[in-house]
Motif scaffolding. Structure first.
Motif, short mmCIF file in Angstrom:
data_model
loop_
_atom_site.label_atom_id
_atom_site.label_comp_id
_atom_site.label_asym_id
_atom_site.label_seq_id
_atom_site.Cartn_x
_atom_site.Cartn_y
_atom_site.Cartn_z
N SER A 62 0.82 -1.21 0.00
CA SER A 62 0.00 0.00 0.00
C SER A 62 0.85 1.26 0.00
N GLU A 100 -14.10 4.55 9.57
CA GLU A 100 -13.34 5.00 8.41
C GLU A 100 -11.96 4.35 8.39
N GLU A 101 -11.38 4.16 9.56
CA GLU A 101 -10.07 3.49 9.65
C GLU A 101 -10.14 2.07 9.08
N ASP A 104 -10.53 2.35 5.20
CA ASP A 104 -9.29 2.77 4.55
C ASP A 104 -8.23 1.67 4.59
N LYS A 105 -8.14 0.98 5.70
CA LYS A 105 -7.14 -0.09 5.83
C LYS A 105 -7.35 -1.17 4.78
N ASP A 108 -7.00 0.37 1.08
CA ASP A 108 -5.61 0.74 0.77
C ASP A 108 -4.78 -0.49 0.43
N LYS A 112 -5.99 -0.52 -3.60
CA LYS A 112 -4.91 0.37 -4.00
C LYS A 112 -3.60 -0.40 -4.13
N THR A 152 -13.89 -5.07 -1.48
CA THR A 152 -12.54 -4.94 -2.03
C THR A 152 -12.26 -6.03 -3.05
#
Length: 242
Positions: A62, A100-101, A104-105, A108, A112, A152
């Motif tokens: 990431s 949100e954490e 995002d984890k 990402d 990503k 994801t």
């Protein structure tokens, strides 16, 4: 003759579970394999356990500078024939309380990280190479509190469809390999009653083993799958199929 003799492969997240089993299978089939991991101790242990022509490169997919460092290391040994974007993570979090954490984890690392793992590999990839993304049966089966993870992996499936078209002129094949419940460190952390509930959803009546996924990865990496691209190959004991 070994199916990957003389090939150079990169397997991200190669220190445990499916990534480790895949790297070991690739080495056994004659490939030079580069694996990544975020912790040096586990990386060194995996390299020793795999044996043969394997190189460990510490890094977090990431983080783009870590990917650049990975491919600088690979470049010394030559071009890439097979890329397995396996690094990822999963967490349970119900919709009403996920953070949100958490979001995002997972995005990402799983999305990503996967996307830029592939993008940054392209200049080093041989025409006619094979890209394998590790998906999950969670992308097609609803599991309570596992929605972010499933999303994801659905994104990963979508990327392969696009890349199959974008990379066709280079004859680079892109496929998704989607395991069902596999005996990995994440699964081993679950309570016995939770495992029993999972097994009850699998027609074959058991948890899969990492090497069963690795064998499928060898198929997608080798010339045995020379006319296979854009697919999602499930190794799930039938869980996502019924």
């Amino acid at each position: 003759m070994s199916k990957l003799q003389g090939k150079v492969a990169v397997v991200t997240g190669g220190t445990t579970g499916i990534g480790f089993a895949t790297a070991k299978r690739f080495v056994d089939e004659g490939a030079t394999v580069f694996i990544t991991g975020r912790r040096q101790k586990e990386l060194d242990e995996a390299v020793e356990a795999i044996g043969g022509d394997v190189v460990g490169v510490r890094g977090d997919v990431s983080k783009l500078p870590d990917l650049d460092r990975l491919y600088e290391t690979v470049k010394v040994r030559g071009k890439i024939d097979v890329l397995v974007a396996n690094a990822g993570t999963g967490e349970f979090a119900p919709l009403a309380s996920l953070t949100e954490e958490h979001f995002d984890k997972l995005f990402d690392l799983n999305v990503k990280g996967t996307l830029f793992t592939v993008q940054k590999a392209l200049p080093l990839m041989n025409d006619g190479g094979s890209i394998i993304l590790i998906g999950s049966v969670a992308s097609v089966k609803g599991t309570a509190s596992f929605g972010t993870y499933g999303a994801t992996k659905a994104a990963v499936r979508s990327l392969v469809r696009t890349w199959t078209v974008e990379l066709k002129d280079r004859r680079i094949r892109s496929n998704v390999l989607s395991p069902g419940p596999i005996r990995t460190p994440l699964v081993d952390l679950q309570q016995p009653e939770a495992i029993a509930r999972i097994v009850a959803t699998i027609p074959m009546g058991r948890i899969g083993e990492p090497d069963e996924v690795a064998k499928a990865a060898v198929f997608l990496a080798s010339d045995d799958s020379s006319f296979v691209t854009g697919i999602e190959l499930f190794v799930d004991g039938g869980r996502g199929q019924v």
